[in-house]
Write a protein that holds these residues in place. Sequence first.
Motif, PDB file in Angstrom:
ATOM      1  N   PHE A   1       0.752  -1.285   0.145  1.00  0.00           N
ATOM      2  CA  PHE A   1       0.096   0.135  -0.097  1.00  0.00           C
ATOM      3  C   PHE A   1       0.780   1.206  -0.091  1.00  0.00           C
ATOM      4  CE2 PHE A   1      -2.977  -3.305   1.550  1.00  0.00           C
ATOM      5  CZ  PHE A   1      -4.124  -2.934   0.532  1.00  0.00           C
ATOM      6  N   LEU A   2       2.035   1.309   0.573  1.00  0.00           N
ATOM      7  CA  LEU A   2       2.732   2.262   0.721  1.00  0.00           C
ATOM      8  C   LEU A   2       3.481   2.764  -0.626  1.00  0.00           C
ATOM      9  CD1 LEU A   2       4.625   1.780   4.015  1.00  0.00           C
ATOM     10  CD2 LEU A   2       2.733   3.474   3.537  1.00  0.00           C
ATOM     11  N   VAL A   3       3.842   1.442  -1.584  1.00  0.00           N
ATOM     12  CA  VAL A   3       4.371   1.763  -2.668  1.00  0.00           C
ATOM     13  C   VAL A   3       3.390   2.120  -3.630  1.00  0.00           C
ATOM     14  CG1 VAL A   3       5.760   0.689  -4.800  1.00  0.00           C
ATOM     15  CG2 VAL A   3       6.576   0.242  -2.207  1.00  0.00           C
ATOM     16  N   GLY A   4       2.184   1.612  -3.321  1.00  0.00           N
ATOM     17  CA  GLY A   4       1.152   1.893  -4.160  1.00  0.00           C
ATOM     18  C   GLY A   4       0.803   3.687  -3.958  1.00  0.00           C
ATOM     19  N   GLN A   5       0.847   4.138  -2.810  1.00  0.00           N
ATOM     20  CA  GLN A   5       0.743   5.367  -2.537  1.00  0.00           C
ATOM     21  C   GLN A   5       1.851   6.353  -3.199  1.00  0.00           C
ATOM     22  OE1 GLN A   5       0.500   6.257   1.692  1.00  0.00           O
ATOM     23  NE2 GLN A   5       0.052   8.472   1.279  1.00  0.00           N
ATOM     24  N   ALA A   6       2.933   5.751  -3.022  1.00  0.00           N
ATOM     25  CA  ALA A   6       3.794   6.682  -3.521  1.00  0.00           C
ATOM     26  C   ALA A   6       3.983   6.851  -5.155  1.00  0.00           C
ATOM     27  CB  ALA A   6       5.406   5.904  -3.430  1.00  0.00           C
ATOM     28  N   LYS A   7       3.341   5.513  -5.869  1.00  0.00           N
ATOM     29  CA  LYS A   7       3.559   5.545  -7.358  1.00  0.00           C
ATOM     30  C   LYS A   7       2.400   6.562  -7.648  1.00  0.00           C
ATOM     31  CE  LYS A   7       5.806   1.644  -8.982  1.00  0.00           C
ATOM     32  NZ  LYS A   7       6.684   2.353 -10.161  1.00  0.00           N
ATOM     33  N   SER A   8       1.147   6.448  -7.088  1.00  0.00           N
ATOM     34  CA  SER A   8      -0.162   7.368  -7.141  1.00  0.00           C
ATOM     35  C   SER A   8       0.147   8.782  -6.957  1.00  0.00           C
ATOM     36  CB  SER A   8      -1.139   6.713  -6.580  1.00  0.00           C
ATOM     37  OG  SER A   8      -1.191   7.158  -5.067  1.00  0.00           O
ATOM     38  N   GLU A   9       1.269   8.926  -6.195  1.00  0.00           N
ATOM     39  CA  GLU A   9       1.538  10.599  -6.102  1.00  0.00           C
ATOM     40  C   GLU A   9       2.709  10.946  -6.741  1.00  0.00           C
ATOM     41  OE1 GLU A   9       2.528  10.762  -1.873  1.00  0.00           O
ATOM     42  OE2 GLU A   9       0.398  10.446  -1.218  1.00  0.00           O
ATOM     43  N   GLY A  10       2.867  10.204  -7.797  1.00  0.00           N
ATOM     44  CA  GLY A  10       4.009  10.624  -8.868  1.00  0.00           C
ATOM     45  C   GLY A  10       5.592  10.689  -8.230  1.00  0.00           C
ATOM     46  N   CYS A  11       5.806   9.911  -7.086  1.00  0.00           N
ATOM     47  CA  CYS A  11       7.137   9.845  -6.603  1.00  0.00           C
ATOM     48  C   CYS A  11       8.078   9.045  -7.413  1.00  0.00           C
ATOM     49  CB  CYS A  11       6.914   9.513  -5.194  1.00  0.00           C
ATOM     50  SG  CYS A  11       6.013  10.693  -4.257  1.00  0.00           S
ATOM     51  N   ASP A  12       9.275   9.321  -7.342  1.00  0.00           N
ATOM     52  CA  ASP A  12      10.285   8.448  -7.951  1.00  0.00           C
ATOM     53  C   ASP A  12      11.426   7.852  -7.072  1.00  0.00           C
ATOM     54  OD1 ASP A  12      12.003  10.579  -7.426  1.00  0.00           O
ATOM     55  OD2 ASP A  12      11.570  11.407  -9.496  1.00  0.00           O
ATOM     56  N   THR A  13      11.139   8.533  -5.715  1.00  0.00           N
ATOM     57  CA  THR A  13      12.059   8.065  -4.658  1.00  0.00           C
ATOM     58  C   THR A  13      11.336   7.737  -3.295  1.00  0.00           C
ATOM     59  OG1 THR A  13      13.661   9.120  -5.562  1.00  0.00           O
ATOM     60  CG2 THR A  13      14.239   8.545  -3.475  1.00  0.00           C
ATOM     61  N   VAL A  14      11.663   6.632  -2.778  1.00  0.00           N
ATOM     62  CA  VAL A  14      11.086   6.256  -1.192  1.00  0.00           C
ATOM     63  C   VAL A  14      12.257   6.424  -0.218  1.00  0.00           C
ATOM     64  CG1 VAL A  14      10.278   4.527   0.168  1.00  0.00           C
ATOM     65  CG2 VAL A  14       9.221   4.730  -2.228  1.00  0.00           C
ATOM     66  N   ILE A  15      12.111   7.213   0.587  1.00  0.00           N
ATOM     67  CA  ILE A  15      12.948   7.578   1.772  1.00  0.00           C
ATOM     68  C   ILE A  15      12.276   6.763   3.119  1.00  0.00           C
ATOM     69  CG2 ILE A  15      13.972   9.077   3.272  1.00  0.00           C
ATOM     70  CD1 ILE A  15      13.783  11.060   1.032  1.00  0.00           C
ATOM     71  N   ALA A  16      12.961   5.734   3.341  1.00  0.00           N
ATOM     72  CA  ALA A  16      12.496   4.986   4.710  1.00  0.00           C
ATOM     73  C   ALA A  16      13.467   5.236   5.776  1.00  0.00           C
ATOM     74  CB  ALA A  16      12.449   3.478   4.262  1.00  0.00           C
ATOM     75  N   ILE A  17      12.555   5.227   6.979  1.00  0.00           N
ATOM     76  CA  ILE A  17      13.151   5.636   8.374  1.00  0.00           C
ATOM     77  C   ILE A  17      13.323   4.401   8.921  1.00  0.00           C
ATOM     78  CG2 ILE A  17      13.268   6.889  10.271  1.00  0.00           C
ATOM     79  CD1 ILE A  17      12.025   9.090   8.686  1.00  0.00           C
ATOM     80  N   GLY A  18      14.514   3.835   9.770  1.00  0.00           N
ATOM     81  CA  GLY A  18      14.285   2.807  10.706  1.00  0.00           C
ATOM     82  C   GLY A  18      15.355   2.710  11.642  1.00  0.00           C
ATOM     83  N   GLY A  19      15.617   1.623  12.228  1.00  0.00           N
ATOM     84  CA  GLY A  19      16.953   1.517  13.293  1.00  0.00           C
ATOM     85  C   GLY A  19      18.158   0.823  12.014  1.00  0.00           C
ATOM     86  N   VAL A  20      19.139   0.809  12.527  1.00  0.00           N
ATOM     87  CA  VAL A  20      20.180   0.101  11.785  1.00  0.00           C
ATOM     88  C   VAL A  20      19.854  -1.049  11.278  1.00  0.00           C
ATOM     89  CG1 VAL A  20      22.443  -0.575  11.836  1.00  0.00           C
ATOM     90  CG2 VAL A  20      22.184   1.380  13.033  1.00  0.00           C
TER      91      VAL A  20
END
Length: 342
Positions: free
Chosen positions: A63-82
Amino acid sequence: MSQPDLLSRFPRVRLIAGPTPIQRLDRLEQLLGDRRAGVSIWAKRDDFMELGGGGNKLRKLEFLVGQAKSEGCDTVIAIGGVQSNFARLAAAACAKTGLACELVLAQMVPRDSSIYQGNGNVLLDRLFGARVHILAKGEDASKFATDRASEITAAGRKAFMATLGGSTPTGCLGYVDCAFEIALQSAELGLDFDQIIIPNGSGGMHAGLAAGMVVAGKDPSRIRAYTVLSAENASLLATVDKTNVVLALLSKSERVGPKDLEISGTQLGDGYGAPTPDMVEAVAIVGRSEGLLLDPVYGGKAFAGLLSDIQNGTISPGTNVLFVMTGGSPGLYAYADALNSN
């Protein structure tokens, strides 16, 4: 409208081939003998997915990648621990779908060995082609990610921010879908699970499952979670809030309160990512009896809670229990020192 149709209006990119299997842990039951008090132990194999080494975060990423693509994004920045499983699978999902990926990894666990900082999930992050930013202790991951998104925008591209664990309301939809999946599989097996056992980190998995249970007309308190990130009460309140936001996103009027969710703090130990003797024992017993891998941060602690609560009677004798295996086995290699010491 059928339950699955509730999700059809949300953009989605398929990353999982189909329902993950449910299997009974017969050899474990045999090994436990009388200690299992007649409890039937089943596993929902959410580690059993093709992409990126598998794991529960792929459900959110659909769903997150689906949202990113629907918004016309070309890059995903993901936050997490090491050693974030979410970051690893975000990198794999981006590789699969043609998006650029940047990972902002914060020092959430006081482990500074080279094996922790460079092996396990971090090794795979780079193999999947992500640009990896490992921050110094105390550095603000959200600010770094926001600043990096601004730089990407200035370069004429568009970034999608995927927050800690992917536990946004949209990300939680992946586990609403899983709740529907479990209901169908239970009907096929002719078996109703009295308890569904999960870890609770950022709370998105629990919130999605709970919302799905509510939509399906089932009691969300049958989900028993073990917090691995926050103190018990903080985890409970945050998960209640997330569940209600997801229900609102689904245009449902029902709401849950603290009495509707079950979260135990008994397995947290010294905090997120901190090994415990019970976790090490749980990882070992599942490995030796079933040849299955539990991760040391999430599944290992939750399974330790399952075993403890069977033995102390919190989980009633003779019940049917479904343990959701969330994956994360690459993290085992980053904890080799803790696991080899036992």
